[in-house]
Motif scaffolding. Structure first.
Motif, PDB file in Angstrom:
ATOM      1  N   GLY A   1      -5.951  -6.639   2.529  1.00  0.00           N
ATOM      2  CA  GLY A   1      -5.140  -5.496   2.125  1.00  0.00           C
ATOM      3  C   GLY A   1      -5.982  -4.279   1.796  1.00  0.00           C
ATOM      4  O   GLY A   1      -5.618  -3.147   2.132  1.00  0.00           O
ATOM      5  N   THR A   2      -7.121  -4.495   1.152  1.00  0.00           N
ATOM      6  CA  THR A   2      -8.014  -3.382   0.826  1.00  0.00           C
ATOM      7  C   THR A   2      -8.578  -2.771   2.102  1.00  0.00           C
ATOM      8  O   THR A   2      -8.639  -1.533   2.231  1.00  0.00           O
TER       9      THR A   2
ATOM     10  N   LEU B   1       0.840  -1.192   0.000  1.00  0.00           N
ATOM     11  CA  LEU B   1       0.000   0.000   0.000  1.00  0.00           C
ATOM     12  C   LEU B   1       0.873   1.239   0.000  1.00  0.00           C
ATOM     13  O   LEU B   1       1.926   1.269   0.647  1.00  0.00           O
TER      14      LEU B   1
ATOM     15  N   THR C   1      -8.759   7.968   4.316  1.00  0.00           N
ATOM     16  CA  THR C   1      -8.856   7.397   2.970  1.00  0.00           C
ATOM     17  C   THR C   1     -10.236   7.646   2.386  1.00  0.00           C
ATOM     18  O   THR C   1     -11.255   7.333   3.006  1.00  0.00           O
TER      19      THR C   1
ATOM     20  N   LEU D   1      -5.809   3.016   6.659  1.00  0.00           N
ATOM     21  CA  LEU D   1      -4.397   3.400   6.697  1.00  0.00           C
ATOM     22  C   LEU D   1      -4.154   4.605   7.612  1.00  0.00           C
ATOM     23  O   LEU D   1      -3.181   4.637   8.369  1.00  0.00           O
TER      24      LEU D   1
ATOM     25  N   VAL E   1      -5.280   6.033  -1.606  1.00  0.00           N
ATOM     26  CA  VAL E   1      -4.326   4.966  -1.321  1.00  0.00           C
ATOM     27  C   VAL E   1      -4.279   4.047  -2.535  1.00  0.00           C
ATOM     28  O   VAL E   1      -5.327   3.612  -3.033  1.00  0.00           O
TER      29      VAL E   1
ATOM     30  N   VAL F   1      -9.539   4.053  -2.834  1.00  0.00           N
ATOM     31  CA  VAL F   1      -8.500   3.025  -2.964  1.00  0.00           C
ATOM     32  C   VAL F   1      -8.504   2.601  -4.420  1.00  0.00           C
ATOM     33  O   VAL F   1      -9.560   2.313  -4.991  1.00  0.00           O
TER      34      VAL F   1
ATOM     35  N   ILE G   1      -3.064   0.438  -4.088  1.00  0.00           N
ATOM     36  CA  ILE G   1      -2.546  -0.903  -3.907  1.00  0.00           C
ATOM     37  C   ILE G   1      -1.525  -1.053  -5.035  1.00  0.00           C
ATOM     38  O   ILE G   1      -1.880  -1.288  -6.182  1.00  0.00           O
TER      39      ILE G   1
ATOM     40  N   ALA H   1      -6.036  -0.598   3.475  1.00  0.00           N
ATOM     41  CA  ALA H   1      -5.946   0.663   2.729  1.00  0.00           C
ATOM     42  C   ALA H   1      -7.001   1.643   3.241  1.00  0.00           C
ATOM     43  O   ALA H   1      -6.723   2.835   3.399  1.00  0.00           O
TER      44      ALA H   1
END
Length: 190
Positions: free
Chosen positions: A124-125, A92, A141, A131, A100, A144, A102, A128
């Motif tokens: 992971g999302t 990220l 955020t 974050l 953000v 993404v 990826i 993000a």
């Protein structure tokens, strides 16, 4: 030199509620943030995940360049482990105005097809989207995004769309054809 046409698709989510999480795979799969910047480890992940799908843009990076990139605020590496062995990662990077990216996501070839990819992308999302919770002063955020291309794995686009990412741009460009670099010469030879 031979050239190939490469299609690049850019996808995004514009709200945390866009995320459609995948099921957690069976077995001992854990996802852990790599909190200590380690050029050696990140280069290992990059070369091992991207070798057979022609990731080449970072292969020429020096140790210093890796270190400088990894030490930037709000750059995070999240690693999936299957029974203690690195299986893949998601990287990220915070950008301006609550965006953000990826930057990289994928699995080492031996771990593909085990339902780890959807879970890692979901996790992971979500990281993000939260974050800013880990980086004081970072904007919340609002978006993404990521890109994938026709050189990536055959299920990449489907995985992104199943996780709730929406297509917002498509480009086709000619690129020099590069042999599969792998983590070392011959790594993916049959």
């Amino acid at each position: 030199m031979t050239h190939i046409a490469v299609t690049t698709w850019s996808l995004e989510q514009t709200a945390p509620t866009d995320l459609l999480p995948a099921a957690t795979p069976e077995g001992d799969v854990r996802i852990v943030r790599s909190e200590v910047p380690s050029p050696e480890f990140n280069r290992f992940l990059y070369a091992s995940v991207g070798g057979d799908i022609r990731w080449t843009d970072r292969l020429g990076w020096s140790y210093a360049r890796w270190r400088e990139y990894l030490e930037r605020p709000a750059v995070e590496t999240w690693v999936a482990y299957d029974r203690g062995t690195p299986a893949g990662y998601v990287e990220l990077e915070a950008q301006d105005d609550g965006v953000v990216e990826i930057v990289y996501f994928g699995l080492i070839p031996a771990f593909r097809g085990r339902r780890i990819g959807g879970h890692l992308l979901s996790y992971g999302t979500a990281r993000a989207w939260d974050l800013a919770d880990r980086w004081p002063g970072l904007a919340t955020t609002k978006r993404v995004w990521l890109h994938t291309c026709s050189k990536d794995g055959e299920y990449a686009m489907e995985n992104y769309q199943r996780r709730g990412f929406q297509l917002f741009d498509t480009r086709v460009e000619e690129e020099p054809e590069v042999a599969n670099p792998g983590p070392w010469p011959g790594a993916h030879a049959d």
